[in-house]
Structures are given as C-alpha cells and as structure tokens.
Design an enzyme around this catalytic site. Structure first.
Site, PDB file in Angstrom:
ATOM      1  N   LYS A  11       0.792  -1.201  -0.064  1.00 16.28           N
ATOM      2  CA  LYS A  11      -0.132   0.138  -0.141  1.00 16.28           C
ATOM      3  C   LYS A  11       0.952   1.260  -0.009  1.00 16.28           C
ATOM      4  O   LYS A  11       2.262   1.168   0.325  1.00 16.28           O
ATOM      5  CB  LYS A  11      -0.893  -0.051   1.239  1.00 16.28           C
ATOM      6  CG  LYS A  11      -1.758  -1.324   1.290  1.00 16.28           C
ATOM      7  CD  LYS A  11      -2.733  -1.217   2.499  1.00 16.28           C
ATOM      8  CE  LYS A  11      -3.501  -2.452   2.599  1.00 16.28           C
ATOM      9  NZ  LYS A  11      -4.472  -2.423   3.934  1.00 16.28           N
ATOM     10  N   PHE A  59     -15.244   3.385   8.026  1.00 14.02           N
ATOM     11  CA  PHE A  59     -13.586   3.784   7.941  1.00 14.02           C
ATOM     12  C   PHE A  59     -13.510   3.536   6.320  1.00 14.02           C
ATOM     13  O   PHE A  59     -12.357   4.150   5.688  1.00 14.02           O
ATOM     14  CB  PHE A  59     -12.538   3.081   8.475  1.00 14.02           C
ATOM     15  CG  PHE A  59     -12.923   1.481   8.268  1.00 14.02           C
ATOM     16  CD1 PHE A  59     -12.365   0.973   7.183  1.00 14.02           C
ATOM     17  CD2 PHE A  59     -13.193   0.802   9.445  1.00 14.02           C
ATOM     18  CE1 PHE A  59     -12.392  -0.533   6.933  1.00 14.02           C
ATOM     19  CE2 PHE A  59     -13.534  -0.560   9.173  1.00 14.02           C
ATOM     20  CZ  PHE A  59     -12.957  -1.312   8.091  1.00 14.02           C
ATOM     21  N   ARG A  87      -1.329 -14.815   3.902  1.00 10.96           N
ATOM     22  CA  ARG A  87      -2.214 -14.222   4.871  1.00 10.96           C
ATOM     23  C   ARG A  87      -1.097 -14.615   6.210  1.00 10.96           C
ATOM     24  O   ARG A  87      -1.045 -13.624   7.268  1.00 10.96           O
ATOM     25  CB  ARG A  87      -3.453 -14.695   5.330  1.00 10.96           C
ATOM     26  CG  ARG A  87      -4.356 -14.434   4.067  1.00 10.96           C
ATOM     27  CD  ARG A  87      -4.918 -13.345   4.078  1.00 10.96           C
ATOM     28  NE  ARG A  87      -5.702 -12.660   5.235  1.00 10.96           N
ATOM     29  CZ  ARG A  87      -6.525 -11.716   5.371  1.00 10.96           C
ATOM     30  NH1 ARG A  87      -6.459 -10.770   4.261  1.00 10.96           N
ATOM     31  NH2 ARG A  87      -7.248 -11.465   6.234  1.00 10.96           N
ATOM     32  N   THR A  93      -4.718  -8.461  10.827  1.00 10.52           N
ATOM     33  CA  THR A  93      -4.972  -7.141  10.185  1.00 10.52           C
ATOM     34  C   THR A  93      -4.347  -5.747  10.982  1.00 10.52           C
ATOM     35  O   THR A  93      -4.055  -4.890  10.551  1.00 10.52           O
ATOM     36  CB  THR A  93      -6.732  -6.738  10.114  1.00 10.52           C
ATOM     37  OG1 THR A  93      -7.142  -7.951   9.134  1.00 10.52           O
ATOM     38  CG2 THR A  93      -7.099  -5.452   9.485  1.00 10.52           C
ATOM     39  N   ARG A 104       3.191  -7.212   8.957  1.00 11.11           N
ATOM     40  CA  ARG A 104       2.467  -6.046   9.742  1.00 11.11           C
ATOM     41  C   ARG A 104       3.134  -5.960  11.168  1.00 11.11           C
ATOM     42  O   ARG A 104       3.354  -4.900  11.700  1.00 11.11           O
ATOM     43  CB  ARG A 104       0.939  -6.472   9.690  1.00 11.11           C
ATOM     44  CG  ARG A 104       0.461  -6.024   8.471  1.00 11.11           C
ATOM     45  CD  ARG A 104      -1.070  -6.638   8.326  1.00 11.11           C
ATOM     46  NE  ARG A 104      -1.779  -6.019   7.068  1.00 11.11           N
ATOM     47  CZ  ARG A 104      -3.065  -6.702   6.768  1.00 11.11           C
ATOM     48  NH1 ARG A 104      -3.530  -7.718   7.493  1.00 11.11           N
ATOM     49  NH2 ARG A 104      -3.611  -6.163   5.705  1.00 11.11           N
ATOM     50  N   HIS A 117      -1.636  -5.686   1.627  1.00  9.10           N
ATOM     51  CA  HIS A 117      -2.849  -6.385   1.491  1.00  9.10           C
ATOM     52  C   HIS A 117      -2.504  -7.604   0.878  1.00  9.10           C
ATOM     53  O   HIS A 117      -1.630  -7.802   0.025  1.00  9.10           O
ATOM     54  CB  HIS A 117      -3.795  -5.521   0.495  1.00  9.10           C
ATOM     55  CG  HIS A 117      -4.860  -6.469  -0.164  1.00  9.10           C
ATOM     56  ND1 HIS A 117      -6.033  -6.692   0.675  1.00  9.10           N
ATOM     57  CD2 HIS A 117      -5.004  -7.236  -1.223  1.00  9.10           C
ATOM     58  CE1 HIS A 117      -6.918  -7.431  -0.028  1.00  9.10           C
ATOM     59  NE2 HIS A 117      -6.123  -7.777  -1.262  1.00  9.10           N
ATOM     60  N   GLU A 128      -9.602 -10.032  -7.337  1.00  4.75           N
ATOM     61  CA  GLU A 128      -8.561  -8.978  -7.378  1.00  4.75           C
ATOM     62  C   GLU A 128      -7.405  -9.078  -8.498  1.00  4.75           C
ATOM     63  O   GLU A 128      -7.164  -8.033  -8.829  1.00  4.75           O
ATOM     64  CB  GLU A 128      -7.958  -8.806  -5.848  1.00  4.75           C
ATOM     65  CG  GLU A 128      -8.776  -8.774  -4.882  1.00  4.75           C
ATOM     66  CD  GLU A 128      -8.529  -9.069  -3.570  1.00  4.75           C
ATOM     67  OE1 GLU A 128      -7.401  -9.520  -3.368  1.00  4.75           O
ATOM     68  OE2 GLU A 128      -9.288  -8.755  -2.419  1.00  4.75           O
TER      69      GLU A 128
END
Ligand code: DAT
Ligand code: MG
Length: 151
Positions: A11, A59, A87, A93, A104, A117, A128
């Site tokens: 991102k 959001f 994942r 998340t 993350r 992502h 996607e």
C-alpha cells in the site's frame, strides 16, 4: 503440487517507506514465486471496487483516500496454498495484534496504515487479480502475463 495464485499489494505508505524490497524478500524467502508485478497509481473507482465488501464500514472513505494517496505495488505471487501462506506471513489486520515476525508485526503500527494487502480467499484472489492485472476478464487474463517457465 497444486499451484495457487494470490494477489498482494504494498500500500502507499509501504511504497513511501521503501518497503517493497523487504516485503518481496519475505515472499521469496517463504518459497513463493513472483508471477507479475506492477508499480502503479490507482483511482478511486478501482479502490472502491477492490474494497467493495467494506463500503458500509465507517472507515471506508478514509481507506479509499489512503489507497489513492500514492503509488502501490501490485503483485501476483504463486505457490502451494498461496492465499493462506500469504495471509500467514502478512499477519493480523491490526498491527497491534500482528505477531512479530509477520510483515505487519514487524513494519506497521496502525490499522489504517498496515502497509500490505493479501487476498482472503482463492475467489477473492481471482477477483482482485482480474481487477489489477486483467481487463475485467478475471484470472485467466492475468495468467496470460505469467512467463511460461514460471508456471
Ligand atoms: P485485511 O487487510 O487484513 O484483509 P480487512 O479486509 O478486514 O483486513 O480490511 C481491509 C483494510 O481496511 C485493512 O487492511 C485496513 C482497513 N481497516 C480494517 N478495519 C479497520 C478499522 N477498524 N479502522 C480503520 N481501518 C480499518
Ligand atoms: Mg481483506
């Protein structure tokens, strides 16, 4: 072995912070094969379609603004259980809950800027990949961009 593909995107804050390389390294070290990569900007329409299932969330507006705030690095990674393995190395998340050792967990602090992502299911991956690499035709269009020696 059944090869699966998943869609991964660094991102805008990940790109700005120079984390494309470290993120690619994590995927290569895990054993994934890179099938396609594109550094690009995305417009609001694409961001809204990509996160369409979240459009009722409070959001959502902030999420779309964030995603369109700078270039992203869109990628297709492939390998066994690609969706679940991606994942797993991306982590939860919310970076507060993401285990150290995950992307993350190691590189992000805030849920609104969680830097990467990864598709949440094989059907999401197909959708996607079609959005970012196809011409609306789904994964088949993206698969045609994969060099045959990588399949
Ligand atoms: P993931 O990216 O782990 O698949 P998701 O699909 O539930 O998570 O949400 C998509 C993105 O939306 C997520 O990466 C960051 C943002 N997001 C999710 N929950 C949020 C929240 N409570 N506040 C702000 N942003 C949020
Ligand atoms: Mg998701």
């Amino acid at each position: 072995m059944q090869v699966e593909q998943t869609f991964v995107m660094v991102k805008p804050d990940g790109v700005k912070r120079g984390l494309i390389g470290p993120i690619i390294t994590r995927f290569e070290q895990k054993g994934f094969t890179l099938a396609a990569i594109s550094l690009r900007s995305i417009d609001r329409a694409l961001a809204e379609r990509h996160y369409g299932e979240l459009k009722e969330k409070p959001f959502f507006g902030e999420l779309v603004s964030y995603l369109t705030s700078g270039p992203v690095c869109a990628m297709i990674w492939q390998g066994e259980h690609a969706v679940e393995n991606a994942r797993s190395i991306i982590g939860k998340t919310n970076p507060v809950e993401a285990t150290p050792g995950t992307i993350r967990g190691d590189f992000a602090m805030d849920i609104a800027g969680n830097i990467v992502h990864g598709s949440d299911s094989p059907s999401s991956a197909e959708r996607e990949i079609g959005l970012f690499f196809g011409s609306g035709a789904g994964a088949a269009a993206a698969a045609s961009t994969v060099p045959t020696h990588l399949i």
